[in-house]
Design a protein around this motif. Structure first.
Motif, PDB file in Angstrom:
ATOM      1  N   MET A 100      25.318  42.370   8.346  1.00 28.47           N
ATOM      2  CA  MET A 100      25.509  41.593   9.568  1.00 28.47           C
ATOM      3  C   MET A 100      24.227  40.882   9.956  1.00 28.47           C
ATOM      4  O   MET A 100      23.139  41.361   9.686  1.00 28.47           O
ATOM      5  CB  MET A 100      25.949  42.511  10.719  1.00 28.47           C
ATOM      6  N   ALA A 101      24.389  39.727  10.558  1.00 29.82           N
ATOM      7  CA  ALA A 101      23.217  38.977  11.002  1.00 29.82           C
ATOM      8  C   ALA A 101      23.429  38.567  12.454  1.00 29.82           C
ATOM      9  O   ALA A 101      24.547  38.246  12.859  1.00 29.82           O
ATOM     10  CB  ALA A 101      23.032  37.732  10.140  1.00 29.82           C
ATOM     11  N   GLU A 158      26.983  38.421  16.581  1.00 28.72           N
ATOM     12  CA  GLU A 158      26.762  39.126  15.314  1.00 28.72           C
ATOM     13  C   GLU A 158      27.799  38.642  14.319  1.00 28.72           C
ATOM     14  O   GLU A 158      28.993  38.662  14.599  1.00 28.72           O
ATOM     15  CB  GLU A 158      26.942  40.636  15.515  1.00 28.72           C
ATOM     16  N   PRO A 191      29.011  38.310   9.948  1.00 32.15           N
ATOM     17  CA  PRO A 191      28.759  38.837   8.603  1.00 32.15           C
ATOM     18  C   PRO A 191      27.766  37.949   7.853  1.00 32.15           C
ATOM     19  O   PRO A 191      27.692  36.745   8.116  1.00 32.15           O
ATOM     20  CB  PRO A 191      30.131  38.784   7.931  1.00 32.15           C
ATOM     21  N   ASP A 192      27.018  38.544   6.924  1.00 28.68           N
ATOM     22  CA  ASP A 192      26.093  37.760   6.107  1.00 28.68           C
ATOM     23  C   ASP A 192      26.865  36.684   5.350  1.00 28.68           C
ATOM     24  O   ASP A 192      28.001  36.896   4.940  1.00 28.68           O
ATOM     25  CB  ASP A 192      25.386  38.674   5.088  1.00 28.68           C
ATOM     26  N   GLY A 193      26.235  35.541   5.186  1.00 32.60           N
ATOM     27  CA  GLY A 193      26.893  34.461   4.443  1.00 32.60           C
ATOM     28  C   GLY A 193      27.696  33.528   5.327  1.00 32.60           C
ATOM     29  O   GLY A 193      28.215  32.525   4.859  1.00 32.60           O
ATOM     30  N   THR A 194      27.817  33.850   6.625  1.00 26.93           N
ATOM     31  CA  THR A 194      28.507  32.952   7.552  1.00 26.93           C
ATOM     32  C   THR A 194      27.644  31.714   7.777  1.00 26.93           C
ATOM     33  O   THR A 194      26.425  31.798   7.810  1.00 26.93           O
ATOM     34  CB  THR A 194      28.706  33.665   8.910  1.00 26.93           C
ATOM     35  N   SER A 212      14.355  32.958  10.935  1.00 21.05           N
ATOM     36  CA  SER A 212      14.924  34.299  10.873  1.00 21.05           C
ATOM     37  C   SER A 212      13.901  35.267  11.448  1.00 21.05           C
ATOM     38  O   SER A 212      12.781  34.876  11.778  1.00 21.05           O
ATOM     39  CB  SER A 212      15.249  34.685   9.429  1.00 21.05           C
ATOM     40  N   THR A 230      23.706  28.646   5.916  1.00 24.20           N
ATOM     41  CA  THR A 230      24.098  30.004   6.270  1.00 24.20           C
ATOM     42  C   THR A 230      23.085  30.603   7.244  1.00 24.20           C
ATOM     43  O   THR A 230      21.910  30.244   7.243  1.00 24.20           O
ATOM     44  CB  THR A 230      24.199  30.908   5.021  1.00 24.20           C
ATOM     45  N   MET A 253      20.690  33.398   9.082  1.00 21.72           N
ATOM     46  CA  MET A 253      19.794  34.488   8.700  1.00 21.72           C
ATOM     47  C   MET A 253      19.665  35.371   9.934  1.00 21.72           C
ATOM     48  O   MET A 253      19.843  34.898  11.060  1.00 21.72           O
ATOM     49  CB  MET A 253      18.406  33.946   8.325  1.00 21.72           C
ATOM     50  N   ASP A 254      19.348  36.638   9.695  1.00 18.02           N
ATOM     51  CA  ASP A 254      19.250  37.552  10.832  1.00 18.02           C
ATOM     52  C   ASP A 254      18.111  37.116  11.751  1.00 18.02           C
ATOM     53  O   ASP A 254      16.980  36.922  11.302  1.00 18.02           O
ATOM     54  CB  ASP A 254      19.024  38.982  10.328  1.00 18.02           C
TER      55      ASP A 254
END
Lengths: 447, 337
Positions: free
Chosen positions: B1-2, B12, B14-17, B59, B76, B78-79
């Motif tokens: 999650m990011a 929040e 999911p990664d890659g969103t 990020s 995409t 990044m957190d």
């Protein structure tokens, strides 16, 4: 001063042929790499050399090479960007035409360093005769066992192919080049992913300029440290400069990075001064896309220091008072040159070469050309100059690839440094218009 | 999650969103407009540049801001990323520039365009554009061409979003059209004079954000805001059979795919459903469709007139001497154009 690494032997008759090239030390670097070095060592030497991409962006080559992904079971490719299309740049043509084996040796050595079984030389369509020279050279290399299986009994296999493009400037952008090489429309890809991760056919790929790949040969021969000892600071080694315009001796010169600009323009060794004893007006230092600088700013930085032919010195002052080394297309203009006409010519080029994929560049380049045409026709207003400025600012940085920037920078710099000339055209447009130019303008516009 | 923050609102994901998808999860005004991106089409997006946003913090690990505005549809998250859309005046100015570029060669023939009223470019210009144009040269022109017996291509209106090319690539078999030429004379065209003829070609009409590809069975039949959208379905062997019928009185004027709140087609439909089944008896009606995005349709059918009036007042205030402009009699009458 004045050491040559790439064009050292270009005067030798028959250097285009493999036997003459080998007699003068050709392929000894490849032999050294294949027999005495590991691929990692070659990459380390290139890193130590401080070599920077010679295509225009000046990105450190060793760093680019170290980014390449190495997933198991996936082929990697080396691609040579020989789509030299930047107006004012013709160094790669000269190099390939004179010493094709230097490029091929560099291709094999680079591919060895990067673990690529196959490499491609993507050459622009207008250089079809150069492509033939390269193909002959490749055939010679295959015959001599320098390409193909088990090169020099080292166990390294390599195939190299020449691919001729169809003459699009945009295919010099690395991802558009890859698309074109795959047989698709030459539109730039959206990054990321970068070619080092997913390039040609989705595999890790390194794309380098002709001169960059050729420079790998002397780096292996003498070592990265020896290469790095030439030049100033982070601008190491030698650079080919395509000098053109109103100078006594236009041509391709190999310079050690760090030569003062003044010396380059006026010394007999290089450009030999301004033609017909005229005064220097402006210089486009690195190919048509870099900002144009007036005489006082190209010879000295805003801080009054002497400007050198290095990446850093030319960029000193940012775009407000500096420019870029770019691809080394050094265009000199004398006092009789009209900056506005010249800008129209550049802008026409970018309009013609925009791929049409993203909106700001597709629509904006044509708009800018039309406004410049209007100003040259004597119908411009002062508001048009401001509009031109506004349009370029809305293209720059908003596009997928750097073509948008390349189209904006000449416009921005011409207005920044030569605004008075635009205003003169607006005020006295009709009377400035010379007949010869006028017809040319309309001929081209109608064609 | 990011974790990503857009205009100060954190979410929040999911990664890659992508940034755009994250913004759509938040919803509301901060969702960047899109013209070329379509979530059902792979590799779409990145061309039109209307969805650009400013990344002020890359990020948590690498807080440097990104040097240029990025296309939110293809970037995409990044957190720890921080993004500005509506809160950055520079960015809004840049977007207005993109809108201007899209419009300089657009014919602005909305009064005779079938897409008017449900046009993404109209919505975009209305929300992000400027009132006047600074372009004073002739606009580029193309001949209209029929690509097959059901679809007409009017290239003057095209903004080269590549959606129809990607639809043909990914939804239909044997694509015969693409982009030819380059720069500002690039155009959508078929291979030689091929007709586009396959079961799913009609979806190209639905994905077209402007009036470049139009349904020849519907051309000039009615303005879209006089028609009433109804969701309906049928048992179809080729497609999902989930469609939207557009009624005028008792008559079905056209059949289209359903679109979500972002104007994206949710289910591809076959040409038989689209072009052949134009009787109510062919369909099981589910009920009226609610349309959020297209101002004209929603204002006439679903929204209160109060909201429309507020909207007009807002626009009028933005005009010079706008307070002196009065609306003519019947301007708010739904039957008055």
């Amino acid at each position: 001063m004045g050491r040559k690494l790439l064009l050292e032997n270009d005067h030798i008759e028959g250097i285009r042929k493999l036997d003459v090239y080998r007699k003068h030390g050709g392929y000894s670097s490849l032999e050294k790499a294949l027999k005495t070095m590991t691929p990692e060592q070659v990459v380390e030497e290139v890193k130590a050399s401080g070599l920077r991409g010679r295509g225009g962006a000046g990105f450190p080559t060793g760093m680019k090479w170290s980014f390449i992904a190495k997933p198991a079971g996936v082929p990697r490719y080396v691609v040579c960007n020989a789509d030299e299309s930047e107006p004012g740049t013709f160094k790669d043509r000269y190099l390939m035409e004179r010493i094709p084996h230097l490029l091929i040796e560099g291709m094999i050595a680079s591919s060895f360093a990067l673990g690529a079984r196959t490499s491609f030389i993507y050459i622009r369509g207008e250089y079809f005769y150069v492509a033939r020279i390269l193909e002959q050279a490749i055939a010679e290399a295959y015959e001599a066992g320098l390409l193909g299986k088990n090169i020099m009994n080292s166990g390294f296999d390599h195939d190299c192919y020449v691919q001729v493009g169809a003459g699009a400037y945009i295919c010099g952008e690395e991802t558009a080049l890859i698309e074109s090489l795959e047989g698709k429309r030459g539109n730039p890809r959206i990054k990321p992913p970068f070619p080092a991760v997913a390039g040609l056919y989705g595999c890790p790929t390194v794309v380098n300029n002709v001169e960059t790949i050729a420079a790998v040969v002397p780096i292996i021969k003498d070592g990265g440290a020896a290469y790095a000892s030439i030049g100033v600071g982070k601008s190491t080694g030698t650079k080919l400069i395509s000098a053109s315009g109103h100078i006594n001796k236009p041509g391709v010169y190999e310079i050690e990075l760090g030569v003062p600009v003044e010396e380059f323009i006026y010394s007999e060794q290089y450009c030999g001064g301004i033609r017909n004893g005229k005064k220097l007006k402006a210089v486009v230092a690195g190919g048509s896309s870099v900002p144009i600088l007036p005489a006082d700013l190209i010879l000295k930085t805003a801080a009054g220091e002497s400007r050198l032919m290095t990446y850093e010195s030319l960029a000193d002052g940012g775009f407000a008072s500096g420019t870029m080394l770019g691809s080394g297309g050094f265009i000199v203009m004398d006092e009789d040159t009209s900056i506005v006409k010249n800008l129209w010519n550049f802008t026409r080029f970018y309009h013609h070469e925009s791929c049409g994929q993203c909106s700001p560049c597709r629509e904006g380049t044509g708009w800018m050309e039309k406004i410049l045409h209007k100003i040259l026709d004597g119908n411009g207003t002062l508001a048009d100059v401001d509009l031109l400025w506004d349009i370029q600012s809305k293209i720059e940085g908003k596009t997928i690839c750097p073509l948008g920037d390349a189209a904006s920078w000449p416009v921005a710099s011409a207005i920044r440094h030569f605004r008075s000339e635009f205003e003169e055209y607006v005020r006295n447009g009709k009377s400035i218009k010379d007949v010869k130019h006028y017809f040319r303008l309309h001929q081209v516009a109608e064609a | 999650m990011a974790k990503v923050t857009i205009d100060g609102i954190s979410v929040e994901v999911p990664d890659g969103t992508t940034i755009l998808q994250a913004a759509r999860m938040i919803g509301g005004d901060i969702v960047p407009p899109t013209m070329c991106y379509h979530s059902k089409l792979k590799t779409s997006g990145g061309y039109c540049r209307t969805c650009i946003v400013k990344v002020t913090k890359g990020s948590e690990k690498d807080p440097r801001p990104m040097p240029k505005p990025v296309a939110s549809c293809r970037t995409t998250v990044m957190d720890g990323m921080e993004v500005q859309n509506l809160t950055s005046p520079d960015l809004l100015e840049a977007r207005a520039g993109v809108v201007e570029f899209l419009l300089i060669n657009h014919p602005l023939d909305c009064p005779v365009c079938d897409q008017a009223g449900e046009c993404d470019l109209q919505n975009l210009a209305y929300e992000n554009g400027k009132a006047g144009t600074r372009y004073e040269f002739p606009r580029r022109e193309f001949e209209r061409i029929d690509i097959g017996d059901k679809i007409q291509l009017h290239m003057n209106r095209c903004i080269l979003c590549y959606r129809c090319v990607k639809t043909a690539d990914q939804v239909t078999d044997g694509r015969v059209h693409g982009v030819i030429n380059r720069g500002d004379v690039a155009e959508i065209s078929t291979y030689i004079t091929n007709a586009i003829d396959n079961d799913f070609s009609g979806n190209m009409i639905d994905v077209c954000p402007v009036g470049a590809l139009t349904d020849k069975t519907f051309r000039f039949k009615s303005r879209v805001w006089y028609t009433k959208p109804m969701d309906a379905h049928c048992k179809c062997t080729k497609c999902s059979g989930k469609v939207r019928l557009w009624y005028k009185g008792e008559e079905v004027l056209r059949v289209t795919g359903r679109r979500d709140q972002f104007g994206e087609v949710t289910d591809w439909i076959c040409n038989e459903c689209r072009f052949e089944k134009k009787k109510t008896s062919d369909w099981t009606i589910e009920g009226p469709a609610h349309i959020d995005r297209d101002s004209v349709i929603s204002a006439n059918h679903y929204e209160s007139l109060k909201a429309l009036k507020a909207d007009i007042d807002r626009q009028r205030k933005a005009l010079p001497h706008g307070d002196k402009v009065t609306l003519g009699h019947g301007a708010l009458d739904p039957n008055n154009q």
